[in-house]
Design an enzyme around this catalytic site. Structure first.
Site, PDB file in Angstrom:
ATOM      1  CD  GLU A   1      -3.044  -1.021   2.022  1.00 29.86           C
ATOM      2  OE1 GLU A   1      -4.041  -1.565   2.217  1.00 29.86           O
ATOM      3  OE2 GLU A   1      -2.158  -1.482   3.517  1.00 29.86           O
TER       4      GLU A   1
HETATM    5  C1  ACM Z   1      -1.860  -5.345   3.711  1.00 28.57           C
HETATM    6  O1  ACM Z   1      -3.152  -6.233   4.783  1.00 28.57           O
HETATM    7  N1  ACM Z   1      -2.192  -3.942   3.613  1.00 28.57           N
HETATM    8  C2  ACM Z   1      -0.728  -6.083   3.813  1.00 28.57           C
END
Ligand code: ACM
Length: 465
Positions: A277
């Site tokens: 992310e």
């Molecule tokens: C995640 O769930 N951001 C790895």
């Protein structure tokens, strides 16, 4: 009395025989030299030799394999390694009921070497004692890796020499989601967890999430931001807004100090560098960052694990992408496999223990949908991604994020009974798995959770006894 196959994960083979072994106050356990401490996990009196229950090494098989022969008069355990003897202890503990063990022969070995669970101690901190209790509860299902998500936007949970404000500020009261999950591990605390885990054949996989998910580090050290200006503390659950600075040498001095320290404190082979992310990092900066950081992990003797976004860059063959999303395919992960990498499979719509069981469940999130027990069980990691076949799988990991969790009981409620489902997928042969059998075995296990005070979700998919 239990059936010989009333075990989670279901063994490779269990052939019942007539009769049973009765455990009496006189029953003693003898073990090969070097194995007595493992046999002691059975909790029965020890004798140097001549016990009716005997543990021996010397089985010809892969690491963690074991065989059990249970008759009216004796129990014989043979294992390839001490880890195999520990796996046998877990099987025996599940089979003991009202002081008896069902007779027969069990031969067992794992499908995957890596059977993991992740605990997020950044969004909500869990104490050393809470982590130890979690380890005790997971080893019953032959889970052998505990991944600790140690850092995120809302908190930094491991002391790092030379960077004291990481924990003094970002581990202090007011940190965590809603400001409700303060705390951090000193180096001694972390070492205590590593040792406790190792004594139970569990490898700790520490995660330092970067280049995103770093607001807690930047709040503690504004020098880690792009303009050097302070950022506000964050205790909300937004993601994708923070980033280390890819063209700053301060970044790499910081990251190297952290990786050196975490590697030194961690005997296991893996160091998880996050990588997920990173929406606040440009693709070019992400490549630059990873091209500097991946070699640092190798420099300090570790194998890099990262969330599968890491596979958008060229990886060393030793690096392990961890697939976590819900899409039916991922080009980066497939490319990494073609270049020789192994993968940890953690699709959120099956293995994320923070997903609600059902709409309206009081804990958890639902961005990947609700995950009831049958959904956690009814899939196979070798079918999950094109280009990622059985031989490319290092293993399977369930992940428990803690945005909505506040207590040990919350952790257990989200973990059980779904972790046993994931553990069976990771340990048992595919053809030995069967949902009707699993739901019967989970029901048979539940009295043990009740007896030890472990919380679990009474899933409506199971006929609880
Ligand atoms: C995640 O769930 N951001 C790895």
């Amino acid at each position: 009395m239990r059936r010989l196959d009333d075990v989670i994960p279901v063994p490779v083979s269990a052939v019942p025989a007539d009769g049973h072994f009765a455990i009496t106050p006189a029953t003693q356990v003898s073990a090969d030299p070097g194995l007595a401490w493992v046999a002691a996990f059975l909790g029965l009196p020890a004798a140097p030799s001549g016990g009716a229950i005997q543990f021996a090494l010397g089985l010809d098989g892969p690491d963690e394999s074991y065989e059990l022969d249970i008759s009216d008069s004796s129990v014989r355990v043979r294992a390839a390694t001490p880890a195999g003897a520990f796996a046998a202890v877990q099987t025996l503990r599940q089979l003991i009921s009202e002081g008896t063990l069902p007779a027969g022969h069990i031969a067992d070995r794992p499908r995957f070497a890596y059977r993991g669970v992740m605990l997020d101690v950044a969004r909500h901190f869990f104490t050393v004692d809470e982590v130890k209790a979690f380890i005790d509860a997971i080893v019953a299902f032959k889970i052998n890796h505990l991944h600790l998500h140690l850092t995120d936007d809302q908190g930094w949970r491991l002391e790092i020499p030379g960077w004291p404000r990481l924990t003094e500020v970002s581990g202090a009261s007011g940190t965590g989601v809603g400001g409700e999950g303060p705390g951090f591990y000193t180096r001694d605390h972390y070492t205590e967890i590593v040792s406790y885990a190792a004594e139970r054949f569990v490898t700790i996989v520490p995660e330092i999430d970067m280049p995103g998910h770093v607001n807690a580090a930047q709040f503690a050290y504004p020098a880690l931001t792009a303009d050097g200006n302070p950022v506000p503390q964050r205790t909300d659950t937004e993601v994708g807004y923070s980033s280390l600075v890819a063209d700053s040498e301060t970044t790499y001095a910081f990251v190297e100090d952290v990786i050196r320290e975490v590697a030194a404190l961690t005997p296991g082979p893996f160091l998880h560098i996050g990588g997920d992310e990173a929406q606040a990092t440009t693709p070019d900066d992400y490549r630059t960052f990873m091209s500097r950081v991946l070699p640092l992990v190798g420099k300090y003797g570790k194998r890099a694990v990262g969330w599968h976004e890491m596979a958008n860059v060229e990886l060393p063959e030793t690096a392990v992408p961890q697939f976590w999303r819900t899409e039916p395919a991922d080009d980066g992960t497939a490319r990494a496999v073609a270049a020789g990498s192994q993968v940890i499979m953690s699709p959120a719509d099956r293995t994320y223990l923070d997903m609600k069981y059902e709409p309206g469940f009081r804990l958890g999130l639902d961005w990947a949908g609700c995950v009831e027990l049958d959904r956690a069980y009814d899939w196979d990691p070798a079918d999950r991604l094109p280009g990622v076949p059985e031989h490319a799988l290092l293993g399977v990991e369930a992940a428990l994020w803690s945005e909505t969790l506040r207590s040990r009981a919350d952790v257990e409620t989200m973990t059980f009974p779904r972790l046993p489902a994931i553990a069976e997928i990771a340990w048992s042969p595919r053809e030995a798995r069967d949902w009707p059998s699993f739901r019967r075995r989970v029901a048979a296990y539940a009295p043990r959770w009740r007896a030890e005070g472990t919380a679990y979700h009474p899933s409506p998919t199971v006929d609880w006894e």
